[in-house]
Design an enzyme around this catalytic site. Structure first.
Site, short mmCIF file in Angstrom:
data_model
loop_
_atom_site.label_atom_id
_atom_site.label_comp_id
_atom_site.label_asym_id
_atom_site.label_seq_id
_atom_site.Cartn_x
_atom_site.Cartn_y
_atom_site.Cartn_z
CG HIS A 40 -2.11 0.83 1.12
ND1 HIS A 40 -2.11 2.01 0.45
CD2 HIS A 40 -3.37 0.65 1.59
CE1 HIS A 40 -3.33 2.54 0.51
NE2 HIS A 40 -4.11 1.73 1.20
CB ALA A 42 -2.27 4.83 -2.10
CE1 TYR A 45 -3.18 4.76 6.00
CE2 TYR A 45 -3.37 3.23 4.19
CZ TYR A 45 -3.95 3.94 5.22
OH TYR A 45 -5.29 3.82 5.45
NE ARG A 92 -5.48 1.62 -2.37
CZ ARG A 92 -6.77 1.78 -2.72
NH1 ARG A 92 -7.29 1.08 -3.71
NH2 ARG A 92 -7.52 2.63 -2.08
N GLY A 155 -14.42 5.41 -8.00
CA GLY A 155 -15.65 6.00 -8.53
C GLY A 155 -16.25 5.29 -9.72
#
Ligand SMILES: Cc1cc2nc3c(=O)[nH]c(=O)nc-3n(C[C@H](O)[C@H](O)[C@H](O)COP(=O)(O)O)c2cc1C
Length: 217
Positions: A40, A42, A45, A92, A155
Site C-alpha cells: 500500500h 497510497a 501511509y 497500490r 468511482g
C-alpha cells in the site's frame, strides 16, 4: 480518533529494519493462505510519505531527488518479491492525492519515474487510484510508462469501468463502495442491476453494520 505521537523521521539505519518487516509480513500472509499481497503505497501511509515531496524531507539516499524518494518503495517491493515471487505482489498508488496531508510538488514527474522504475520488478499488477489527477492522466501516464497489468480504482460503476477497459486505459477495475453495498456485485453486473446504495454513515465505523448486512438479490 485517538491522541497520537508526532511521527519522527526514521534514522537511515532503521529503514532496512522496516523493509524487513514488510518482508516478514508478506511471508506471514502467504503462510496464512493468502494468494498474494498488495503493497500500500497510497493514502498517506509510510511508503507514500517517502514518495511525497512535502513529507520526505530526508537528506540521505532516501530523500531529495525523485530517484531517492522512490527508493523505499522499490526496496520494499524487492524484499517482498524475494519471499513471495514478484507475481504474488501488487502495489497500490494514488498519484496527486492530498489525503492525509500528502502533497507532491510534481506528481506527474514522481509517478512517471515510479511507474518506469516498477517495470523491472515484474509485479502482478499496478493498482492506481486515479481520480486526483484530471482527465485520467494517472492512467494515461501509467499506460505510457508501465508495461504490466494496470488496475483502475475510484468511482467506477459497471459502465464507466467497462469504458476504461474499452479505452485501453486499464486491464482491471477494482470496486470498493459498490462491492461493499452489493455483496453479489458480479451477479448484479450480469443482470445490469439493480444496485443497493451504500450507507456512508456506516463507513469507518466499528461493528458489522454497513459491512456484512447489505441484501443480495
Ligand atoms: C468503508 C470504506 C473503507 C475504506 N478503507 C480503506 C482503507 O483502509 N485503505 C485504503 O487504501 N482505502 C480504503 N478505502 C478506499 C477504497 O479502497 C477505494 O479506493 C475508494 O473507495 C474508491 O473506490 P470506489 O469508488 O470503488 O469506492 C475505503 C473505502 C470505503 C468505502
Amino acid at each position: 480518533m485517538q491522541d497520537f505521537p508526532t511521527p519522527r523521521e526514521l534514522k537511515t539505519e532503521e529503514i532496512s529494519l522496516v523493509i524487513e518487516e514488510y518482508k516478514q509480513a508478506t511471508k506471514n500472509a502467504l503462510d496464512s493462505g493468502f494468494d498474494g499481497v498488495e503493497f500500500h503505497a497510497a493514502s498517506g501511509y509510510l511508503p507514500m510519505q517517502f514518495l511525497s515531496s512535502n513529507s520526505n524531507l530526508r537528506t540521505d539516499q532516501y530523500g531529495g531527488s525523485v530517484a531517492n524518494r522512490l527508493r523505499f518503495v522499490i526496496e520494499a517491493l524487492e524484499a517482498m518479491s524475494s519471499v513471495a515471487g514478484a507475481d504474488k505482489i501488487g502495489v497500490r498508488i494514488w498519484p496527486g492525492t492530498e489525503f492525509n496531508d500528502m502533497h507532491d510538488a510534481n506528481p506527474v514527474e514522481t509517478y512517471t519515474e515510479l511507474t518506469k522504475a516498477l517495470n523491472s520488478l515484474q509485479l502482478a499488477y499496478l493498482h492506481i487510484v486515479g481520480f486526483s489527477l484530471p482527465d485520467n492522466l494517472a492512467y494515461k501516464l501509467a499506460r505510457e510508462h508501465y508495461h504490466g497489468i494496470i488496475m483502475a480504482n475510484g468511482g467506477f460503476n459497471f459502465e464507466t469501468g467497462q469504458a476504461m477497459l474499452n479505452a485501453g486505459l486499464a486491464d482491471m477495475i477494482s470496486y470498493a463502495t459498490l462491492y461493499l453495498a452489493n455483496p453479489d456485485l458480479v451477479e448484479r453486473f450480469k443482470r445490469n442491476g439493480p444496485y443497493n446504495q451504500a450507507d456512508t454513515s456506516t463507513f469507518y465505523t466499528p461493528g458489522a453494520k454497513g459491512y456484512i448486512d447489505y441484501p443480495t438479490l
